[in-house]
Motif scaffolding. Structure first.
Motif: not given
Length: 147
Positions: A49-64
């Motif tokens: 869950a921690t790794l997926e949260t980090q990956r989701a956060g990085q994806s969100l920053v990239t999308m923004i």
């Protein structure tokens, strides 16, 4: 008597095959083993869950960041289109100030239309149908009805 001898032989065989009662140390070891497996499983799930949260956060920053870059490119393209329109108007004997003023008016009209779209859609952000469904229904009052 022969039947009794067979029954006794069967009982002896089944009693010798029966599991001995588990000792307290075996139960304790099994419990500790299960606890360690549960702890390891919980740790693995939490790590995932921690790794997926980090990956989701990085994806969100990239999308923004990508969205901001797209907005900048589209803005510069729009400014280019407006410049072409102004140049075309100047070539058609419209004064420079009138051509720029016309471009500004067109941009303001488009902004006004988009503002109205946002204002109308803002009503949906408050979940109005959900809020209405959660309100208690009023029962008709007993006026005019005698008890």
């Amino acid at each position: 008597m022969n039947a009794n001898a067979k029954d006794e032989a069967i009982e002896q065989q089944t009693s010798s095959r029966a599991c001995p009662p588990p000792s307290e140390t075996a139960i304790l070891e099994d419990t500790q083993s299960l606890w360690h497996e549960l702890h390891g499983l919980a740790y693995d799930r939490l790590r995932l869950a921690t790794l997926e949260t980090q990956r989701a956060g990085q994806s969100l920053v990239t999308m923004i960041i990508s969205g901001v870059m797209i907005a900048l490119f589209l803005s510069s393209a729009w400014l280019g289109v407006m410049a072409v329109v102004v140049v075309e108007l100047i070539e058609k004997d419209v004064t420079l100030s009138n051509a720029i003023l016309l471009a500004v008016v067109v941009n303001l009209l488009i902004a006004l239309v988009l503002f109205n779209v946002i204002r109308l859609k803002a009503r949906d952000l408050g979940f109005p149908a959900t809020l209405r469904s959660l309100q208690p229904r009023h029962k008709p009052s007993g006026k005019g009805v005698e008890s």
